[in-house]
Design an enzyme around this catalytic site. Structure first.
Site, PDB file in Angstrom:
ATOM      1  N   SER A 194      -7.464  31.737 -13.849  1.00 14.51           N
ATOM      2  CA  SER A 194      -8.337  32.596 -13.052  1.00 14.51           C
ATOM      3  C   SER A 194      -8.089  32.380 -11.549  1.00 14.51           C
ATOM      4  O   SER A 194      -6.963  32.538 -11.090  1.00 14.51           O
ATOM      5  CB  SER A 194      -9.794  32.342 -13.448  1.00 14.51           C
ATOM      6  OG  SER A 194     -10.637  33.372 -13.021  1.00 14.51           O
ATOM      7  N   ASP A 322      -9.264  41.883 -20.366  1.00 12.84           N
ATOM      8  CA  ASP A 322      -9.957  40.902 -19.525  1.00 12.84           C
ATOM      9  C   ASP A 322     -10.927  41.622 -18.594  1.00 12.84           C
ATOM     10  O   ASP A 322     -10.509  42.432 -17.771  1.00 12.84           O
ATOM     11  CB  ASP A 322      -8.940  40.109 -18.710  1.00 12.84           C
ATOM     12  CG  ASP A 322      -9.533  38.882 -18.025  1.00 12.84           C
ATOM     13  OD1 ASP A 322     -10.686  38.972 -17.552  1.00 12.84           O
ATOM     14  OD2 ASP A 322      -8.856  37.844 -17.962  1.00 12.84           O
ATOM     15  N   HIS A 351     -11.865  36.970 -20.949  1.00 17.19           N
ATOM     16  CA  HIS A 351     -11.540  36.115 -19.806  1.00 17.19           C
ATOM     17  C   HIS A 351     -11.730  34.655 -20.208  1.00 17.19           C
ATOM     18  O   HIS A 351     -12.836  34.244 -20.601  1.00 17.19           O
ATOM     19  CB  HIS A 351     -12.422  36.444 -18.606  1.00 17.19           C
ATOM     20  CG  HIS A 351     -11.990  35.758 -17.347  1.00 17.19           C
ATOM     21  ND1 HIS A 351     -10.844  36.111 -16.661  1.00 17.19           N
ATOM     22  CD2 HIS A 351     -12.534  34.723 -16.643  1.00 17.19           C
ATOM     23  CE1 HIS A 351     -10.714  35.342 -15.598  1.00 17.19           C
ATOM     24  NE2 HIS A 351     -11.724  34.485 -15.572  1.00 17.19           N
TER      25      HIS A 351
END
Length: 407
Positions: A194, A322, A351
Site C-alpha cells: 500500500s 482493490d 486491499h
C-alpha cells in the site's frame, strides 16, 4: 544496481511484453488465464513463478466481494506469534524510526544471509498480520528479515514535529544504508504494501542506477494518489477513509505536545480531529513537507511516475477489485516498457486481502509464495550477475544479437 553481464546459462527467446494464454494444459512457466501477467521482464522472471500456472481461486463468499475480503483479512486473518527485537535509529534530522528484527537471528544466521526489509502500509507496523506472515515465510527460507516501522507507526518513537509521508524518502535512504552497513556481505531486498509500496517504488526510481537493493516487490500500491483520493471518498470506501483517519489521529494525539506552537500554515485542530485522510494531510502532512495544497502533495507524491526510472528487478502485484488502490491507476505502459518490471493482476483480492490459496481463509495471503519465489530466484541468480538493464538502449543493443533473455 547498474548493468551487469548476463549469465552464461541464458537462452534465446523472442521478445514479449504481455501474455494471454488459452485454457489448454500449459507448462509451469505460463500463467493461468485467470491472472493477467505483463511487463518488460515477463520472460526473465516468469519461469521462476511456478504457482502462477494454477488458477486464482478466491475463497468462497469471503473472496467474492472486495469489501468483505478486505475487512475479513484485516480483522480475522491469523496473527503469527514471533519474538522481535527492536532497534531505534536516530535520523539526520533528529527524527526516529524503529526496526524490528527477529530475535536471535543476529547470532543464528550467517552474515551473508539475504536481508529483506518489510514496509507496511499507512499507520501499519510489525504487529500487522500480513507483515507477520511474510516475515515468517521469508525467515523459514533462511532470510534475515526486518520490519521498517515509520515514524509513529508500530509504536515507533516520534522525536520531532514531523511524521512520514508518501513523498519523503529520507528515512528509507537512511534505513537501507544502515541495514547495508550492518550486513555488508548480504544482498538487500524490500517488500512494500500500500503506502509502503508507493514509498518503495518512489525510492527505487529516485535511486535508479545507484540503488543498493538487489530486488523489490510492491503489493496493492495505489500508484496514482490523485485517483486513489478520488475513489477514497466514494461509496463504501468512506468507511476505510474514516478508519485510517482515526488511526492517524490516535498517532498524532500521542505526540501532540511536539506540535505546540509550530505556527505557519499548520492547522493542528484540523489534523487532530480529522474525519478523513485528506483532512489530516491538509492540516499536517502537506505543510510538513512543503506542498502548497493537498492536491499538490498527492500529484507530486505518486509512484506511477517513478516506474520508468527503476533499474533493479521489481515485481508488482495488484488486485483488479482493490477498493483503495484502483487498478486504473496502474502505470501499465511504463511497466511493459521497463525490462526490469513484472506486473501480476489478480481478478479478486481486495486491499491487503488475497484470501485465496492453500492457507485461506485464516492463513497467509495468496501473494506470499509468489513473492518468495521471485525473491529466491533473484538471490540464486545474484551470484551469476543477474542482468539489470540500465535503460532501453541496453535492451536494443542486446536484442541485436540475442533478441531477449530467459533464465
Amino acid at each position: 544496481m547498474g548493468s551487469m553481464p548476463a549469465p552464461q546459462h541464458l537462452r534465446l527467446i523472442r521478445p514479449i511484453t504481455s501474455v494471454h494464454v488459452s485454457t489448454k494444459a500449459m507448462p509451469y512457466n505460463h500463467p493461468h488465464p485467470s491472472l493477467e501477467v505483463t511487463g518488460g521482464a515477463l520472460h526473465t522472471f516468469l519461469p521462476a513463478l511456478k504457482t502462477l500456472s494454477r488458477p486464482y481461486s478466491p475463497f468462497p463468499v469471503i473472496g467474492w466481494n472486495c469489501h468483505v475480503e478486505t475487512i475479513f483479512a484485516a480483522f480475522f486473518r491469523s496473527l503469527p506469534d514471533v519474538k522481535l527485537k527492536r532497534e531505534c535509529i536516530r535520523t539526520k534530522d533528529d527524527g526516529s524510526v524503529a526496526l524490528d528484527w527477529i530475535s536471535g537471528d543476529h547470532q543464528l544466521l550467517p552474515p551473508d544471509s539475504p536481508v529483506l526489509i518489510l514496509m507496511p502500509g499507512l499507520t501499519g507496523g510489525s504487529e500487522d498480520s500480513y507483515v507477520r506472515h511474510m516475515l515468517l515465510r521469508a525467515r523459514s527460507k533462511g532470510w534475515r528479515v526486518v520490519v521498517f516501522n515509520s515514524r509513529g507507526c508500530g509504536d515507533s518513537p516520534v522525536t520531532t514535529p514531523q511524521f512520514y509521508s508518501a513523498s519523503f524518502l529520507g528515512d528509507m535512504q537512511e534505513v537501507v544504508a544502515h541495514v547495508g552497513s550492518k550486513y555488508p556481505k548480504a544482498h538487500l531486498y524490500a517488500v512494500g504494501w500500500s503506502l509502503g509500496a508507493n514509498i518503495l517504488i518512489r525510492y527505487l526510481g529516485h535511486e535508479s542506477h545507484s540503488c543498493p537493493l538487489s530486488g523489490a516487490v510492491s503489493l496493492c500500491n495505489p500508484f496514482n494518489l490523485v485517483i486513489a483520493d478520488q475513489d477514497f471518498r466514494k461509496g463504501f470506501n468512506i468507511v476505510y477513509d474514516k478508519a485510517l483517519a482515526s488511526a492517524l489521529c490516535r498517532i498524532f494525539k500521542k505526540h501532540a505536545l511536539l506540535f505546540e506552537d509550530v505556527g505557519g500554515e499548520f492547522n493542528i485542530p484540523l489534523a487532530a480531529n480529522a474525519k478523513s485522510v485528506r483532512q489530516f494531510d491538509d492540516g499536517l502532512t502537506r505543510v510538513s513537507f512543503g506542498f502548497k495544497s493537498v492536491d499538490d502533495y498527492y500529484s507530486n507524491s505518486s509512484s506511477s511516475d517513478s516506474v520508468k526510472h527503476i533499474r533493479i528487478p521489481l515485481l508488482c502485484i495488484q488486485a483488479q477489485n482493490d477498493p483503495i488502490a484502483p487498478s486504473r491507476g496502474i502505470p501499465r505502459e511504463d511497466i511493459k516498457a521497463n525490462p526490469n518490471c513484472l506486473l501480476i493482476l489478480t481478478p479478486k483480492g481486495g486491499h491487503l486481502g488475497w484470501v485465496a490459496g492453500p492457507e485461506a481463509p485464516f492463513g497467509s495471503p495468496w501473494t506470499d509464495p509468489v513473492v518468495m519465489d521471485f525473491l529466491e530466484h533473484l538471490e540464486r541468480a545474484s551470484s551469476n550477475a543477474f542482468p539489470c538493464f540500465s535503460d532501453l538502449k541496453d535492451v536494443q543493443q542486446i536484442s541485436e544479437g540475442l533478441n531477449s533473455l530467459e533464465v
